[in-house]
Design a protein around this motif. Sequence first.
Motif, PDB file in Angstrom:
ATOM      1  N   ALA A 276       0.828  -1.213   0.000  1.00  0.00           N
ATOM      2  CA  ALA A 276       0.000   0.000   0.000  1.00  0.00           C
ATOM      3  C   ALA A 276       0.862   1.263   0.000  1.00  0.00           C
ATOM      4  O   ALA A 276       0.502   2.269  -0.623  1.00  0.00           O
ATOM      5  N   ILE A 277       1.980   1.218   0.709  1.00  0.00           N
ATOM      6  CA  ILE A 277       2.886   2.377   0.716  1.00  0.00           C
ATOM      7  C   ILE A 277       3.399   2.645  -0.693  1.00  0.00           C
ATOM      8  O   ILE A 277       3.427   3.797  -1.154  1.00  0.00           O
ATOM      9  N   GLU A 278       3.784   1.601  -1.385  1.00  0.00           N
ATOM     10  CA  GLU A 278       4.269   1.780  -2.755  1.00  0.00           C
ATOM     11  C   GLU A 278       3.143   2.242  -3.680  1.00  0.00           C
ATOM     12  O   GLU A 278       3.368   3.060  -4.587  1.00  0.00           O
ATOM     13  N   TRP A 279       1.932   1.759  -3.440  1.00  0.00           N
ATOM     14  CA  TRP A 279       0.761   2.241  -4.194  1.00  0.00           C
ATOM     15  C   TRP A 279       0.581   3.744  -3.979  1.00  0.00           C
ATOM     16  O   TRP A 279       0.394   4.513  -4.931  1.00  0.00           O
ATOM     17  N   ALA A 280       0.635   4.193  -2.717  1.00  0.00           N
ATOM     18  CA  ALA A 280       0.445   5.609  -2.407  1.00  0.00           C
ATOM     19  C   ALA A 280       1.552   6.462  -3.011  1.00  0.00           C
ATOM     20  O   ALA A 280       1.308   7.573  -3.496  1.00  0.00           O
ATOM     21  N   ALA A 281       2.778   5.959  -2.999  1.00  0.00           N
ATOM     22  CA  ALA A 281       3.899   6.717  -3.560  1.00  0.00           C
ATOM     23  C   ALA A 281       3.743   6.941  -5.062  1.00  0.00           C
ATOM     24  O   ALA A 281       4.258   7.926  -5.609  1.00  0.00           O
ATOM     25  N   ASP A 282       3.011   6.048  -5.734  1.00  0.00           N
ATOM     26  CA  ASP A 282       2.876   6.113  -7.192  1.00  0.00           C
ATOM     27  C   ASP A 282       1.655   6.896  -7.671  1.00  0.00           C
ATOM     28  O   ASP A 282       1.479   7.068  -8.878  1.00  0.00           O
ATOM     29  N   GLN A 283       0.805   7.364  -6.764  1.00  0.00           N
ATOM     30  CA  GLN A 283      -0.431   8.030  -7.186  1.00  0.00           C
ATOM     31  C   GLN A 283      -0.153   9.434  -7.729  1.00  0.00           C
ATOM     32  O   GLN A 283       0.816  10.092  -7.312  1.00  0.00           O
ATOM     33  N   PRO A 284      -1.001   9.915  -8.653  1.00  0.00           N
ATOM     34  CA  PRO A 284      -0.758  11.226  -9.279  1.00  0.00           C
ATOM     35  C   PRO A 284      -0.846  12.396  -8.307  1.00  0.00           C
ATOM     36  O   PRO A 284      -0.309  13.471  -8.597  1.00  0.00           O
TER      37      PRO A 284
END
Length: 592
Positions: free
Chosen positions: A136-144
């Motif tokens: 989830a942390i990596e998901w959040a880091a990749d959001q626009p």
Amino acid sequence: MGYKDNYKPLGAITTVDEGDGRYIARINEEFEVGDGDRIRLNVFLPRSGGPRFPVLMTATPYGKDVPYIHNEVYKQSARDIPEIMKSKHLCWEAPAPSWWCPHGYAVVIMDHRGSGASSGKSRRFSTQDWDDYAMAIEWAADQPWSTGKVGLTGISYLGLNQWPTAARQPRGLTCMVPWEGMGDYYREGSRHGGMHHGFIDGWYHRQIKRNHYGSQNRSDGCWGPTSPEGELCDSELDELHQDLPKLLLENEWIDDEWYKDRMFGEDYSRIQIPLLSAGNWGGTGLHLRGNVLGYMRASSQYKFLRIHTGRHDLPYYLEPYITYQKSFYDCFLKGDDYDGWKTGKQAPVAFAVRRGTQTPGSIQGELEYKYRDEKEWPLARTKYEKYHLTADNMLSREKPSVAATFSYQAPAGEGIRFSTPVAEEEYEVTGHGHVRLAASLTDNEGEADPDLDVHVALRKINAQGNESLYSSSMGTPTPVVFGWLRASHRTIDPNPYPDSFHLPVPVPSHKKSDKKEVINGQVYDLQIELWPTNVVVEKGERLVLEISPKDPAGADPFACHDPIDRDERKLRGTNNVHIGEGYESYVVLPIV
């Protein structure tokens, strides 16, 4: 038909709520984990600035959509939270979007798998939660809407899950603030000295299951909306939830198979990001030890330890604590080091000095003590002083010249107490202490394998002869500190953690392979860790060591009183503490 058959396409369930003028809420953002379960998150974005923001993130087992301020269970606690923190999206022990978004942060609150709106099997305290959180942390880091920098935050479970997740070093993770979060599930969360304590048996387990995705137990309107896949019946919920109380009773030893992926063997030296560990002197049954040891074990260049007092949820939202959290995040997520976290202005260690008596559970009680800065932990100037038990119930720096045996009945009799002399001048106890006892069990009838449970408490008696009580992390009155040991768990492990560091107290291994027999009438050397603590003993005051076969007063709600774990057939008999004649019975106090 299973719940997965009801999935809509990824992203189809996300809704936008702009009803609060302080932020924009994106409800039920989601991503898929490898086995097809869905992790759901609520994202709160500032209304100005951007388009990219640093992210404050937390992951909860209690339901991200369960309202804090209107829920019957939480509402009494919520009344004490400052109004600026309150909104319909504020959830238990999580950051307040209404405060953080106007300060330029995106806030992300994730439901752990098998809780709230996230689907799948609930596996609390396990690697499943830490692996999902890292994803989830990596998901959040990749959001626009993200700058790619993520800081972790949250209280209790929302704090403890940060330690093993950060050890996984997910991309984008930049800093962390574990607020009252333990790091060793066995020693700090489920078993004290080898004895099972009942916290998870009660409120905790019920709350997790009630907040689960699809639960039908929402009739009072206080448990959030039904999940997008619909409700689950009780039998379906039972299949998705482990019975924690049953499993904790069945697995007494840290090397039992069930414990192997539950914060056992985690290498916290792999934590290298900036760290602000916030503990509570009153957390003597949960979390405090983990905050202190986590700070010691982390390899971070920039790491800080802060220890407050009072009820565990209040300081997180109050001044001045919220301000120093913000300055920490501003430094490491925004690059604005106006408070000197990188330059040395901020002390590595700072804590409330407990002088006098606190008002347990009150807001004012959070602010009654002055803080002191220190350069390290444990404090380099500490003197570890032995206070020997004596035949006249005193604690003396001199070894006893008279032999004696003190006896009390187990498992529920009244214990024994030993007192220091009245202080002629002020001194301070700060750090890690321990108790060593020459103890035996007699008169056991042999109906089951004999054992001996020892509970110890350190209390302060003021000049008027009354006990000085302090606020536990639950807001209830509690003494200075506790310790526990089951005699069959007495084997000491010189290297209890994979990332070797020096802890100046004995730590039992708690491995079944190290189990020791307890024989009726034989004297054993028991070494009992006291949790980290602080107290000032002023002129005219004294300390009292209580030794008991049962929970001392002030131990609730972290009491060790399960009738199965504390089988009377094993524990029944006379407990004896021996002094003199070559026996070692004393308490070691860290004096500064």
